[in-house]
Design a protein around this motif. Structure first.
Motif, short mmCIF file in Angstrom:
data_model
loop_
_atom_site.label_atom_id
_atom_site.label_comp_id
_atom_site.label_asym_id
_atom_site.label_seq_id
_atom_site.Cartn_x
_atom_site.Cartn_y
_atom_site.Cartn_z
N TYR A 18 15.92 15.26 -20.10
CA TYR A 18 16.27 16.10 -21.35
C TYR A 18 17.50 16.13 -21.46
O TYR A 18 18.21 16.50 -22.45
CB TYR A 18 15.49 17.50 -21.37
CG TYR A 18 14.01 17.43 -21.35
CD1 TYR A 18 13.07 16.29 -21.78
CD2 TYR A 18 13.32 18.34 -20.75
CE1 TYR A 18 11.83 16.02 -21.80
CE2 TYR A 18 11.88 18.35 -20.98
CZ TYR A 18 11.14 17.24 -21.35
OH TYR A 18 9.87 17.44 -21.29
N LEU A 22 19.71 15.12 -24.84
CA LEU A 22 20.17 16.17 -25.62
C LEU A 22 21.88 15.85 -25.92
O LEU A 22 22.33 16.17 -27.13
CB LEU A 22 20.25 17.44 -24.98
CG LEU A 22 20.91 18.73 -25.59
CD1 LEU A 22 20.28 18.94 -26.94
CD2 LEU A 22 21.00 20.03 -24.88
N LYS A 44 17.53 18.45 -32.99
CA LYS A 44 16.22 18.37 -32.81
C LYS A 44 15.67 17.16 -33.12
O LYS A 44 14.70 16.65 -32.27
CB LYS A 44 15.75 19.78 -33.16
CG LYS A 44 15.78 21.23 -32.31
CD LYS A 44 15.02 22.13 -32.40
CE LYS A 44 14.98 22.64 -34.21
NZ LYS A 44 13.99 23.82 -34.50
N PHE A 47 16.67 14.30 -31.07
CA PHE A 47 16.16 14.49 -29.55
C PHE A 47 14.79 14.16 -29.59
O PHE A 47 14.49 13.23 -28.77
CB PHE A 47 16.19 15.96 -29.24
CG PHE A 47 15.68 16.13 -28.01
CD1 PHE A 47 16.79 16.27 -26.86
CD2 PHE A 47 14.51 16.70 -27.73
CE1 PHE A 47 16.09 16.66 -25.50
CE2 PHE A 47 13.87 16.93 -26.46
CZ PHE A 47 14.85 16.88 -25.43
N LEU A 80 9.04 21.74 -29.70
CA LEU A 80 10.05 21.20 -29.49
C LEU A 80 11.42 22.29 -29.29
O LEU A 80 12.00 21.94 -28.42
CB LEU A 80 10.61 20.27 -30.64
CG LEU A 80 11.75 19.63 -30.56
CD1 LEU A 80 11.84 18.50 -29.34
CD2 LEU A 80 12.22 18.91 -31.93
N GLN A 81 11.45 23.51 -29.87
CA GLN A 81 12.16 24.27 -29.79
C GLN A 81 12.31 24.58 -28.23
O GLN A 81 13.10 25.12 -27.46
CB GLN A 81 12.19 25.39 -30.63
CG GLN A 81 13.03 26.63 -30.49
CD GLN A 81 14.44 26.26 -30.71
OE1 GLN A 81 14.61 25.99 -31.82
NE2 GLN A 81 15.52 26.42 -29.90
N ILE A 84 13.48 22.12 -25.81
CA ILE A 84 14.88 22.18 -26.04
C ILE A 84 15.78 23.21 -25.38
O ILE A 84 16.94 22.79 -25.29
CB ILE A 84 15.36 21.38 -27.26
CG1 ILE A 84 16.76 20.75 -27.26
CG2 ILE A 84 15.41 22.58 -28.16
CD1 ILE A 84 16.91 19.83 -28.51
N ASN A 85 15.30 24.30 -25.06
CA ASN A 85 16.04 25.39 -24.75
C ASN A 85 16.46 25.37 -23.45
O ASN A 85 17.56 25.58 -23.06
CB ASN A 85 15.22 26.72 -24.90
CG ASN A 85 14.99 27.30 -26.45
OD1 ASN A 85 15.86 27.14 -27.12
ND2 ASN A 85 13.98 27.94 -26.67
#
Length: 731
Positions: A18, A22, A44, A47, A80-81, A84-85
């Motif tokens: 990731y 990113l 996003k 990504f 997804l949020q 990706i955090n």
């Protein structure tokens, strides 16, 4: 490489793809834009596109979290949020994410360093690290399968022939080679597995060692998988080697050394997520205790609940991060301390060093009686606690200051500290510190010195603490903790340590725990108390006297003048002296008895005779004083400083006579019997018991075997006859 240093290692530790994806997504969206921050929605989307494209092309790719979806095509915006955090948080040192405005970009410091060349290099760096990660995933090696294979077949294998068994190959070759393929296992690491030597081991292991600090599991620190004897579990641990410490120190001392090291390492580095206790349970035998005392932290995996490869490698990567922190700190400390090894070899003999100290003191305009400096040195060498007693104005405090300065220890560099004792001191908090009403720790002056003296960079520098007018308050009240701690001295490697003075658990804040928690009395700290004996002061108990040499300053020669020839010479700047010159070399008589048995026996026989006298007045001494006197005599003989009679005279005066006081006839008889020993001749005790005035003549001291002791005894006997009471401490 032209990358800013902040970007050069951002992919060093990889648990998933990731982070690289990113960075690629942000750079893709930034193309053609002059803004530092770009829309987070576009990042996003990019990504997720990168992940979906790999999945569609049937290329190696991380699977979505199992609980979310089976394919990246099924991932929702909310999911997804959440995904990706994690990389955003991990890269927070270089990225800025504005949640309200929904933008993301590099922070201003990084952005100002970006140009086309740097952006291209960063993009290539992300792509290369991404491919390295995927290549690692393509490996046929499965850590989960390997560990499971060991635990499921080891007990049966132990019933079979040891030589050439495939399980031996699995632990010695296959698993180490598989671990070496992991991206975070570098060339400086040695990976080794063992099932025993000639016979099956009860506890097989696989270790990862940084060759810069250790190349063997017998000593030093390393990462190791340890399998429980019954194969019910396997532990991933940060551990220490036990064999060499046990061989060097013996089991008891080695265990204490390892426990102390565990405490130090736990304070030194973060070990978040790992278990930090001594409950590692591998076997019911003695080896299990070795692992309990030597393990710093661990993860435990049950055989029937062994995590998948992703979790196992993530855990190993985390432990490696902690291990790497420790190695970096250790190497840095070794580099700082390395010059001290040369300093520790004092080019001067003890006599030469003491001569330079006396010259330094004389050139400062002070002169002390013959043998005082040698006596002071031997007293500190025997025990790092000395009392200087006498009438006011005789230079007691000045002696401590000048002696310290001759070692290069000054108030300016913090190695000499004068602490005036106040009459209202009633407990150790006045020296050590206390917690205020808000729960914050307020350190005492002594604690501040100990914190400084314990720093690795200072451990070979002597620190002197002068407790001025020590008996203005009751010593047993404010000094009780130190008196007890002095008796807990023990060897830890090449250092002498004591029990803890301030426990970390007793402190509220993490900052206080880090700075003041678990401090002890290190072997480079020397405490000297100055005392005046008059109606304003308190007497000393035997508990205090047992632990100190008491040097007396009562005989004053006012007709002594400064040597102007010496004083007029320039004062040589003091040269720093290694702590080894003053530090005790022995803590137990057994450490030196074999090489010094004759000297020990001679002095012990004298002490036995003296103890027979003291028993009648309940002032006899124990093993503590016996050992201290013997150490003093051994140090003296080894350095050839004083004759044996002069040295024993000093010890009688400093360790025996301070214990005697009273008004009875039995006290007088004891003093007279001691006088016989001091003079080296027989006395008519029965006649002198009625009238001892014949002892007051100055000629009585001529030819005395122990003249300093005899002189003090005359004084004490005379005070008893004239005042009806006597004590060593009466001036």
């Amino acid at each position: 490489m032209t990358l800013p240093i902040e970007l050069s290692n951002i992919f060093k530790n990889k648990q998933k793809s990731y982070k690289m994806i990113l960075i690629k997504a942000i750079l893709d969206v930034m193309k053609g834009s002059d803004n530092r921050e770009v829309p987070f929605t576009q990042v996003k989307e990019q990504f997720l596109k990168i992940l979906r494209d790999r999945e569609a092309g049937q290329l190696k790719v991380d699977s979505p979290p199992a609980k979310m979806a089976s394919s990246w095509r099924e991932i929702t915006s909310v999911q997804l949020q959440h995904i990706i955090n994690t990389p955003i948080e991990v890269l927070s040192a270089v990225l800025e994410y504005n949640k309200e405005q929904q933008t993301i970009g590099f922070n201003s410091n990084i952005y100002n360093q970006l140009n086309d060349e740097v952006i291209d290099e960063l993009y290539s760096y992300a792509e290369q690290e991404l491919e390295n990660y995927y290549n690692q995933m393509d490996s046929s090696f499965s850590l989960h399968d390997a560990l499971h294979s060991v635990m499921s077949s080891y007990l049966d294998a132990k019933k079979e022939s040891f030589g050439g068994h495939p399980l031996g190959n699995l632990l010695r070759q296959v698993i180490p080679n598989g671990l070496k393929e992991l991206s975070f296992i570098g060339d400086n690491l040695k990976v080794q597995g063992s099932v025993g030597q000639g016979n099956w081991a009860n506890i097989p292991w696989i270790a990862i060692m940084d060759k810069r600090i250790t190349g063997t599991t017998q000593h030093g620190e390393y990462i190791v998988y340890l399998f429980a004897e019954d194969m019910s579990s396997v532990y991933l641990t940060l551990a220490q080697g036990v064999t060499v410490p046990k061989n060097d120190m013996g089991k008891v001392q080695a265990y204490q050394y390892l426990r102390n090291k565990v405490t130090d390492i736990r304070k030194l580095i973060s070990l978040d997520g790992m278990v930090q206790d001594d409950q590692i349970n591998l076997t019911s035998g003695g080896l299990g205790q070795d692992y309990q005392v030597s393990t710093v932290a661990y993860y435990r995996y049950e055989a029937d609940q062994l995590p998948d490869d992703e979790q196992l490698i993530a855990d190993l990567n985390k432990v490696f991060e902690y291990y790497n922190q420790y190695v970096d700190i250790t190497l840095h400390m070794a580099e700082v301390i390395k010059p001290k090894e040369v300093e520790d070899m004092d080019p001067m003999t003890t006599k030469e060093r003491l001569d330079t100290i006396k010259q330094f003191i004389n050139r400062n305009g002070f002169h002390y009686p013959d043998y005082l400096i040698e006596n002071f040195y031997l007293s500190l060498k025997t025990k790092p606690f000395v009392i200087l007693a006498g009438v006011s104005g005789t230079g007691k405090t000045k002696l401590v200051k000048l002696f310290a300065e001759a070692f290069g220890a000054t108030n300016e560099n913090g190695q000499f500290n004068l602490i005036p004792v106040r009459p209202d001191w009633s407990d150790p908090s006045d020296l050590l510190g206390y917690k205020d009403l808000s729960g914050n720790f307020r350190p005492g002056q002594l604690t501040e010195v100990l914190v400084d003296a314990m720093k690795p960079i200072n451990r070979d520098k002597p620190y002197f603490i002068c407790l001025d007018e020590m008996n203005l308050a009751r010593v047993e009240h404010y000094f009780s903790d130190l008196l007890s701690i002095l008796e807990t001295q023990e060897w830890q490697g090449d250092r002498i340590v004591t029990s803890t003075l301030i426990h970390a658990k007793s402190l509220s804040s993490e900052d206080d725990q880090m700075i003041y928690g678990n401090i002890y009395l290190p072997d480079n700290v020397y405490i000297i108390g100055t005392v005046n004996m008059d109606e304003t002061t308190h007497p000393f108990s035997k508990k205090v006297l047992d632990r100190a040499n008491t040097l007396e300053f009562n005989y004053i020669n006012l007709g002594q003048y400064p040597d102007m020839e010496l004083v007029s010479k320039s004062i040589d700047s003091a040269q720093p002296t290694p702590n080894s010159f003053l530090r005790s070399d022995y803590l137990q008589l057994i450490d030196v008895y074999k090489e010094n048995s004759e000297l020990v026996k001679r002095n012990t026989e004298l002490l036995v005779k003296i103890n027979g006298i003291l028993e009648n007045i309940h002032s006899h001494v124990g093993f503590r004083i016996r050992d201290a006197v013997c150490f003093y005599m051994i140090y003296n003989e080894r350095s050839d400083l004083l004759s044996e009679d002069i040295a024993f005279d000093m010890q009688l005066l400093q360790k025996i006579l301070p214990r005697i006081q009273g008004s009875s006839m039995s006290v007088k008889r004891a003093l007279l019997c001691l006088m016989e020993i001091a003079l080296g001749t027989s006395l008519k005790i029965s006649e002198l018991a009625d009238d001892a005035s014949n002892l007051y003549k100055p000629s009585i001291l001529e030819g005395a075997k122990y003249p300093q002791t005899a002189r003090k005894l005359v004084f004490m006997i005379r005070r008893l006859e004239e005042d009806g009471f006597t004590s060593f401490w009466l001036s």
